[in-house]
Write a protein that holds these residues in place. Structure first.
Motif, PDB file in Angstrom:
ATOM      1  N   PRO A   6       0.815  -1.232   0.000  1.00 12.57           N
ATOM      2  CA  PRO A   6       0.000   0.000   0.000  1.00 12.57           C
ATOM      3  C   PRO A   6       0.841   1.271   0.000  1.00 12.57           C
ATOM      4  CG  PRO A   6      -0.865  -1.570   1.593  1.00 12.57           C
ATOM      5  CD  PRO A   6       0.446  -2.113   1.126  1.00 12.57           C
ATOM      6  N   LEU A   7       1.952   1.269   0.738  1.00 16.33           N
ATOM      7  CA  LEU A   7       2.818   2.448   0.772  1.00 16.33           C
ATOM      8  C   LEU A   7       3.475   2.686  -0.582  1.00 16.33           C
ATOM      9  CD1 LEU A   7       4.501   1.947   4.263  1.00 16.33           C
ATOM     10  CD2 LEU A   7       2.888   3.753   3.643  1.00 16.33           C
ATOM     11  N   LEU A   8       3.904   1.611  -1.213  1.00 10.23           N
ATOM     12  CA  LEU A   8       4.547   1.724  -2.522  1.00 10.23           C
ATOM     13  C   LEU A   8       3.563   2.242  -3.568  1.00 10.23           C
ATOM     14  CD1 LEU A   8       7.197   1.227  -4.024  1.00 10.23           C
ATOM     15  CD2 LEU A   8       6.400  -1.094  -4.502  1.00 10.23           C
ATOM     16  N   ILE A   9       2.350   1.724  -3.559  1.00 12.96           N
ATOM     17  CA  ILE A   9       1.326   2.179  -4.507  1.00 12.96           C
ATOM     18  C   ILE A   9       1.018   3.653  -4.296  1.00 12.96           C
ATOM     19  CG2 ILE A   9      -1.106   1.945  -5.161  1.00 12.96           C
ATOM     20  CD1 ILE A   9      -0.822  -1.062  -4.603  1.00 12.96           C
ATOM     21  N   THR A  10       0.883   4.058  -3.030  1.00  7.11           N
ATOM     22  CA  THR A  10       0.591   5.458  -2.723  1.00  7.11           C
ATOM     23  C   THR A  10       1.707   6.372  -3.216  1.00  7.11           C
ATOM     24  OG1 THR A  10      -0.596   4.760  -0.741  1.00  7.11           O
ATOM     25  CG2 THR A  10      -0.025   7.082  -0.893  1.00  7.11           C
ATOM     26  N   GLY A  11       2.952   5.954  -3.001  1.00  4.47           N
ATOM     27  CA  GLY A  11       4.083   6.758  -3.461  1.00  4.47           C
ATOM     28  C   GLY A  11       4.139   6.868  -4.972  1.00  4.47           C
TER      29      GLY A  11
END
Length: 203
Positions: free
Chosen positions: A170-175
């Motif tokens: 989720p953090l990677l997608i958001t970034g």
């Protein structure tokens, strides 16, 4: 962890306001570098400074309060820090548009954005105590994933494999979403500020 995130967010979102206060904003925007290089340079400094500052604080806290970090999983922690930083760099780029467009009130508006993220991210209380409609916002807040992931990595020693799907992805997608869109929004706002004479105004 929130201190680190807030520092990264502030240093990226307030970069334009600091340039304006120092009287160097015109020189910065005339420099022969791309806006991506400029903003990512600010972000890289924010991450390095934030890591150093927060590491000192965590060391002092661990010593004073006898926090047991013997089970900490360093690779998981570092991976969560990196991916979480990307998300907040993107949010900071979005927020940096506000001081660019509104010299008088833009900086205060960035603080409102940071406060709203803080409200739904489980920093001071569990997300489960929030009303149902606010918990929906917690599910899209990168800070919520990073805080929970860091707690698991530092206190429970969660492995990279176990942290990958619930926290890192989720953090990677958001970034990957917020950095390109934040850069696009900033460049459009820069053109507007230059065309309307807002760039040099001090508020």
């Amino acid at each position: 962890v929130w201190h680190y995130l807030a520092m990264v967010f502030d240093m990226v979102s307030e970069a334009i306001q600091w340039e304006r206060w120092e009287g160097t904003i015109e020189y910065t925007f005339m420099a022969p570098i791309s806006r991506l290089t400029h903003l990512l340079g600010q972000a890289a400094f924010a991450v390095l400074y934030g890591v150093l500052h927060t590491s000192i604080i965590m060391t002092i806290v661990a010593l004073f309060f006898h926090v047991d970090l013997s089970h900490a999983n360093v690779p998981s922690m570092l991976l969560i820090v990196v991916t979480g930083s990307l998300s907040f760099i993107g949010l900071g780029m979005f927020a940096a548009v506000l001081p660019l467009l509104s010299p008088e009130k833009g900086l205060q508006m960035t603080n409102i954005i940071k406060t709203l993220v803080l409200l739904v991210s489980g920093v001071y209380y569990p997300i489960s105590v929030l009303p149902g409609w606010m918990q929906i916002f917690a599910k899209i807040s990168p800070a919520a994933y990073m805080l929970e992931g860091m707690r698991k990595a530092l206190l429970e020693g969660i492995s990279v494999q176990a942290a990958f799907l619930p926290y890192i992805v989720p953090l990677l997608i958001t970034g990957l979403i917020t950095i390109p869109t934040g850069l696009f929004a900033f460049t459009r706002a820069e053109r507007y500020a230059k065309a309307t004479g807002k760039l040099k105004r001090n508020g």
